[in-house]
Design a protein around this motif. Sequence first.
Motif, PDB file in Angstrom:
ATOM      1  N   ASN A 112     -27.971  32.581 -53.000  1.00  0.00           N
ATOM      2  CA  ASN A 112     -28.398  33.157 -51.725  1.00  0.00           C
ATOM      3  C   ASN A 112     -29.099  34.495 -51.944  1.00  0.00           C
ATOM      4  N   LEU A 113     -28.515  35.320 -52.811  1.00  0.00           N
ATOM      5  CA  LEU A 113     -29.113  36.627 -53.094  1.00  0.00           C
ATOM      6  C   LEU A 113     -30.486  36.472 -53.741  1.00  0.00           C
ATOM      7  N   LEU A 114     -30.615  35.560 -54.693  1.00  0.00           N
ATOM      8  CA  LEU A 114     -31.891  35.355 -55.376  1.00  0.00           C
ATOM      9  C   LEU A 114     -32.983  34.909 -54.407  1.00  0.00           C
ATOM     10  N   LEU A 115     -32.631  34.018 -53.489  1.00  0.00           N
ATOM     11  CA  LEU A 115     -33.618  33.548 -52.518  1.00  0.00           C
ATOM     12  C   LEU A 115     -33.988  34.650 -51.533  1.00  0.00           C
ATOM     13  N   ALA A 116     -32.997  35.440 -51.119  1.00  0.00           N
ATOM     14  CA  ALA A 116     -33.283  36.545 -50.205  1.00  0.00           C
ATOM     15  C   ALA A 116     -34.171  37.582 -50.876  1.00  0.00           C
ATOM     16  N   ALA A 117     -33.908  37.871 -52.147  1.00  0.00           N
ATOM     17  CA  ALA A 117     -34.740  38.830 -52.875  1.00  0.00           C
ATOM     18  C   ALA A 117     -36.174  38.335 -52.963  1.00  0.00           C
ATOM     19  N   GLU A 118     -36.350  37.055 -53.243  1.00  0.00           N
ATOM     20  CA  GLU A 118     -37.698  36.484 -53.302  1.00  0.00           C
ATOM     21  C   GLU A 118     -38.395  36.586 -51.948  1.00  0.00           C
ATOM     22  N   ALA A 119     -37.648  36.312 -50.877  1.00  0.00           N
ATOM     23  CA  ALA A 119     -38.221  36.389 -49.536  1.00  0.00           C
ATOM     24  C   ALA A 119     -38.673  37.799 -49.193  1.00  0.00           C
ATOM     25  N   LEU A 120     -38.014  38.801 -49.783  1.00  0.00           N
ATOM     26  CA  LEU A 120     -38.357  40.202 -49.531  1.00  0.00           C
ATOM     27  C   LEU A 120     -39.387  40.741 -50.520  1.00  0.00           C
ATOM     28  N   GLY A 121     -39.870  39.878 -51.418  1.00  0.00           N
ATOM     29  CA  GLY A 121     -40.845  40.322 -52.405  1.00  0.00           C
ATOM     30  C   GLY A 121     -40.242  41.125 -53.535  1.00  0.00           C
ATOM     31  N   ARG A 122     -38.956  40.910 -53.803  1.00  0.00           N
ATOM     32  CA  ARG A 122     -38.249  41.614 -54.871  1.00  0.00           C
ATOM     33  C   ARG A 122     -38.028  40.714 -56.068  1.00  0.00           C
ATOM     34  N   GLY A 123     -37.864  41.325 -57.228  1.00  0.00           N
ATOM     35  CA  GLY A 123     -37.498  40.577 -58.415  1.00  0.00           C
ATOM     36  C   GLY A 123     -35.996  40.643 -58.616  1.00  0.00           C
ATOM     37  N   ALA A 124     -35.407  39.567 -59.114  1.00  0.00           N
ATOM     38  CA  ALA A 124     -33.956  39.540 -59.326  1.00  0.00           C
ATOM     39  C   ALA A 124     -33.627  38.658 -60.518  1.00  0.00           C
ATOM     40  N   CYS A 125     -32.518  38.969 -61.166  1.00  0.00           N
ATOM     41  CA  CYS A 125     -32.103  38.185 -62.332  1.00  0.00           C
ATOM     42  C   CYS A 125     -30.582  38.141 -62.417  1.00  0.00           C
ATOM     43  N   PRO A 126     -29.982  36.957 -62.439  1.00  0.00           N
ATOM     44  CA  PRO A 126     -28.528  36.844 -62.597  1.00  0.00           C
ATOM     45  C   PRO A 126     -28.114  37.051 -64.047  1.00  0.00           C
ATOM     46  N   VAL A 127     -26.915  37.562 -64.237  1.00  0.00           N
ATOM     47  CA  VAL A 127     -26.405  37.863 -65.585  1.00  0.00           C
ATOM     48  C   VAL A 127     -24.946  37.414 -65.674  1.00  0.00           C
ATOM     49  N   ALA A 128     -24.657  36.569 -66.655  1.00  0.00           N
ATOM     50  CA  ALA A 128     -23.274  36.135 -66.885  1.00  0.00           C
ATOM     51  C   ALA A 128     -22.756  36.570 -68.245  1.00  0.00           C
ATOM     52  N   ALA A 129     -23.636  37.135 -69.088  1.00  0.00           N
ATOM     53  CA  ALA A 129     -23.235  37.563 -70.431  1.00  0.00           C
ATOM     54  C   ALA A 129     -22.850  39.034 -70.404  1.00  0.00           C
ATOM     55  N   PHE A 130     -21.573  39.308 -70.490  1.00  0.00           N
ATOM     56  CA  PHE A 130     -21.104  40.693 -70.497  1.00  0.00           C
ATOM     57  C   PHE A 130     -19.690  40.742 -71.063  1.00  0.00           C
ATOM     58  N   PHE A 131     -19.305  41.930 -71.482  1.00  0.00           N
ATOM     59  CA  PHE A 131     -17.939  42.154 -71.940  1.00  0.00           C
ATOM     60  C   PHE A 131     -17.078  42.412 -70.711  1.00  0.00           C
ATOM     61  N   ASP A 132     -16.223  41.461 -70.399  1.00  0.00           N
ATOM     62  CA  ASP A 132     -15.469  41.494 -69.152  1.00  0.00           C
ATOM     63  C   ASP A 132     -14.677  42.786 -68.971  1.00  0.00           C
ATOM     64  N   GLU A 133     -13.964  43.184 -69.998  1.00  0.00           N
ATOM     65  CA  GLU A 133     -13.112  44.370 -69.873  1.00  0.00           C
ATOM     66  C   GLU A 133     -13.929  45.627 -69.610  1.00  0.00           C
ATOM     67  N   GLU A 134     -15.134  45.690 -70.170  1.00  0.00           N
ATOM     68  CA  GLU A 134     -15.974  46.872 -69.966  1.00  0.00           C
ATOM     69  C   GLU A 134     -16.512  46.923 -68.532  1.00  0.00           C
ATOM     70  N   ILE A 135     -16.924  45.788 -67.994  1.00  0.00           N
ATOM     71  CA  ILE A 135     -17.363  45.766 -66.595  1.00  0.00           C
ATOM     72  C   ILE A 135     -16.189  46.114 -65.687  1.00  0.00           C
ATOM     73  N   ASN A 136     -15.023  45.577 -65.976  1.00  0.00           N
ATOM     74  CA  ASN A 136     -13.842  45.889 -65.162  1.00  0.00           C
ATOM     75  C   ASN A 136     -13.532  47.375 -65.159  1.00  0.00           C
TER      76      ASN A 136
END
Length: 242
Positions: free
Chosen positions: A199-223
Amino acid sequence: MDELQSSLGYRYYLDTVFRRQETFGYRRPDIAPAPFFKTYPQAEKIALPKPVPAADADLWQVLLQRRSCRRYSGSSIGMEDLALLLWACQGSTARSGSYLLRTAPSAGALYPLETYVAVRRTEELEEGLYHFDVAGFQLEKLRCEAVGEELAEAALGQRFIAAAAVTFVWTAVFRRNMCKYGHRGMRYIAMDAGHACQNLLLAAEALGRGACPVAAFFDEEINRVLAVDGEEESALYLCAVG
């Protein structure tokens, strides 16, 4: 058992398969529920403007054009656009009893996701980390310093995250879903994140924005950046927007 079937992910899949002869005898683990919403009562509240979707956005064209974008112009995002992005991914659209139904589906209307926004460049917000209060449609300020560099470093050094105007981070409050669905609930939590991010990616496109999802991260560091415990609540998915 081969290398695929012995992997942790595949074993989880097998252990949570529904089979007709077993489903109605399924006994879920006794997990206490969690509150429907998380709030930070002591945090400063910033009201979001009422979301007004662009009338000229064409869904089919947006679907055709959507691509992951990792290069951003350096422009800021206005509060109106930020409100639209938040509403698109987790905004409330109706009430059913004690449930607030949202733009993205969720098993049992339990909505185990929490949404955090790392702000670098907006027209009216200070740099910092914010939590999205769904029920109040407002932001709660958690940190008054930019955290994009920390997120980028925790996301395996993906520098475009630090360059984004805002980065969305979704966490999972596990027991909010698993109190009803047990072990299989982890599948549904991951599905929720996919629904919200698309939903966010489509909304960003509709607003003329660039967006990129990210699933690769060190969980404990983000937490640690979010100050969540990694047990009751843990980072699940990121999406940079610029």
